[in-house]
Design a protein around this motif. Sequence first.
Motif, PDB file in Angstrom:
ATOM      1  N   ALA A  46      27.122  41.215  42.409  1.00 43.52           N
ATOM      2  CA  ALA A  46      25.961  41.500  41.560  1.00 43.52           C
ATOM      3  C   ALA A  46      26.394  41.942  40.167  1.00 43.52           C
ATOM      4  CB  ALA A  46      25.089  42.580  42.196  1.00 43.52           C
ATOM      5  N   ALA A  47      27.602  42.440  40.052  1.00 49.18           N
ATOM      6  CA  ALA A  47      28.115  42.929  38.771  1.00 49.18           C
ATOM      7  C   ALA A  47      28.956  41.887  38.031  1.00 49.18           C
ATOM      8  CB  ALA A  47      28.948  44.185  39.001  1.00 49.18           C
ATOM      9  N   ASP A  48      29.099  40.701  38.575  1.00 52.06           N
ATOM     10  CA  ASP A  48      29.992  39.697  37.975  1.00 52.06           C
ATOM     11  C   ASP A  48      29.688  39.429  36.502  1.00 52.06           C
ATOM     12  OD1 ASP A  48      31.397  39.439  40.327  1.00 52.06           O
ATOM     13  OD2 ASP A  48      30.609  37.451  40.836  1.00 52.06           O
ATOM     14  N   GLU A  49      28.433  39.183  36.178  1.00 47.30           N
ATOM     15  CA  GLU A  49      28.088  38.843  34.803  1.00 47.30           C
ATOM     16  C   GLU A  49      28.275  40.042  33.870  1.00 47.30           C
ATOM     17  OE1 GLU A  49      26.398  37.889  37.491  1.00 47.30           O
ATOM     18  OE2 GLU A  49      26.474  35.715  37.344  1.00 47.30           O
ATOM     19  N   THR A  50      28.012  41.232  34.363  1.00 48.81           N
ATOM     20  CA  THR A  50      28.237  42.440  33.569  1.00 48.81           C
ATOM     21  C   THR A  50      29.722  42.575  33.264  1.00 48.81           C
ATOM     22  OG1 THR A  50      26.316  43.489  34.595  1.00 48.81           O
ATOM     23  CG2 THR A  50      27.921  44.951  33.524  1.00 48.81           C
ATOM     24  N   LEU A  51      30.545  42.354  34.268  1.00 46.04           N
ATOM     25  CA  LEU A  51      31.996  42.445  34.071  1.00 46.04           C
ATOM     26  C   LEU A  51      32.501  41.347  33.137  1.00 46.04           C
ATOM     27  CD1 LEU A  51      33.032  43.395  37.705  1.00 46.04           C
ATOM     28  CD2 LEU A  51      32.938  44.895  35.699  1.00 46.04           C
ATOM     29  N   VAL A  52      31.893  40.166  33.197  1.00 44.62           N
ATOM     30  CA  VAL A  52      32.263  39.095  32.261  1.00 44.62           C
ATOM     31  C   VAL A  52      32.000  39.562  30.827  1.00 44.62           C
ATOM     32  CG1 VAL A  52      31.591  36.793  31.424  1.00 44.62           C
ATOM     33  CG2 VAL A  52      32.053  37.150  33.851  1.00 44.62           C
ATOM     34  N   ALA A  53      30.867  40.207  30.600  1.00 46.61           N
ATOM     35  CA  ALA A  53      30.547  40.705  29.255  1.00 46.61           C
ATOM     36  C   ALA A  53      31.540  41.784  28.832  1.00 46.61           C
ATOM     37  CB  ALA A  53      29.119  41.246  29.221  1.00 46.61           C
ATOM     38  N   PHE A  54      31.865  42.710  29.735  1.00 40.63           N
ATOM     39  CA  PHE A  54      32.851  43.754  29.423  1.00 40.63           C
ATOM     40  C   PHE A  54      34.196  43.129  29.074  1.00 40.63           C
ATOM     41  CE2 PHE A  54      30.943  47.345  32.292  1.00 40.63           C
ATOM     42  CZ  PHE A  54      29.864  47.468  31.435  1.00 40.63           C
ATOM     43  N   ARG A  55      34.610  42.181  29.883  1.00 37.46           N
ATOM     44  CA  ARG A  55      35.923  41.551  29.672  1.00 37.46           C
ATOM     45  C   ARG A  55      35.942  40.693  28.414  1.00 37.46           C
ATOM     46  NH1 ARG A  55      36.068  40.688  36.065  1.00 37.46           N
ATOM     47  NH2 ARG A  55      37.204  42.613  36.569  1.00 37.46           N
ATOM     48  N   GLU A  89      43.366  47.169  27.650  1.00 36.34           N
ATOM     49  CA  GLU A  89      43.719  47.051  29.065  1.00 36.34           C
ATOM     50  C   GLU A  89      42.567  47.480  29.953  1.00 36.34           C
ATOM     51  OE1 GLU A  89      47.485  48.690  30.590  1.00 36.34           O
ATOM     52  OE2 GLU A  89      47.795  49.309  28.506  1.00 36.34           O
ATOM     53  N   GLU A  90      42.216  46.643  30.917  1.00 35.33           N
ATOM     54  CA  GLU A  90      41.264  47.017  31.954  1.00 35.33           C
ATOM     55  C   GLU A  90      42.038  47.784  33.024  1.00 35.33           C
ATOM     56  OE1 GLU A  90      38.820  44.878  35.539  1.00 35.33           O
ATOM     57  OE2 GLU A  90      38.916  43.789  33.632  1.00 35.33           O
ATOM     58  N   LYS A  91      41.625  49.030  33.278  1.00 34.51           N
ATOM     59  CA  LYS A  91      42.361  49.892  34.204  1.00 34.51           C
ATOM     60  C   LYS A  91      41.671  50.084  35.551  1.00 34.51           C
ATOM     61  CE  LYS A  91      45.715  51.558  33.123  1.00 34.51           C
ATOM     62  NZ  LYS A  91      47.081  51.044  33.243  1.00 34.51           N
ATOM     63  N   GLY A  92      40.353  49.908  35.634  1.00 35.26           N
ATOM     64  CA  GLY A  92      39.686  50.098  36.914  1.00 35.26           C
ATOM     65  C   GLY A  92      38.189  49.870  36.827  1.00 35.26           C
TER      66      GLY A  92
END
Length: 176
Positions: A125-134, A144-147
């Motif tokens: 459910a968080a995939d698209e949110t994480l794509v935006a963050f990345r 660096e993404e740490k966690g």
Amino acid sequence: MNVLILNSSPRKGGNSDVLCQQFAKGAEEAGHQVEKIDLREKKLSPCLACYACMKEHVCAIRDDMAGIFTQMQQADVIVLSSPVYFYSLSAQLKMLIDRCLVDYKSLAGKKFYFIVTAADPRHEAADETLVAFRGFLRCLPGAEEKGIIYGTGTWDKGDVYKHPAFSQAYQMGKEV
């Protein structure tokens, strides 16, 4: 280290807010300097794409973003936190990210943690949110993404207190 937590939840005491507080508690106990900014309390406007900032790295919009950006520049660690809305990030955080155009390269080398909450119990459910963050991190040299802390399956205010993410946020904060 200086840790800056950017909480984009519009709900005070909501699930994202609680996880940010837990992360802050862990990081403070580990001896770090922690600042938490609740975007719901700030006056932010969207980027106008006027590119006035390209000349002197000063935004033409006069709101709270200049102060927030200075804190981002001074931080060693930045936590981006968002509830998942329609399988993407909150408008408040997207607006902040876009306003980093002012001098995004000055955010080089930062360490980032992500906190996401969603009613949907699946991490996907968080995939698209994480794509935006990345995508944001891809623009920042050496970022660096740490966690990631997944508060998925949390709809009602307070659901997160009985969720594994509650203790995970605290522990991840301690391990910064």
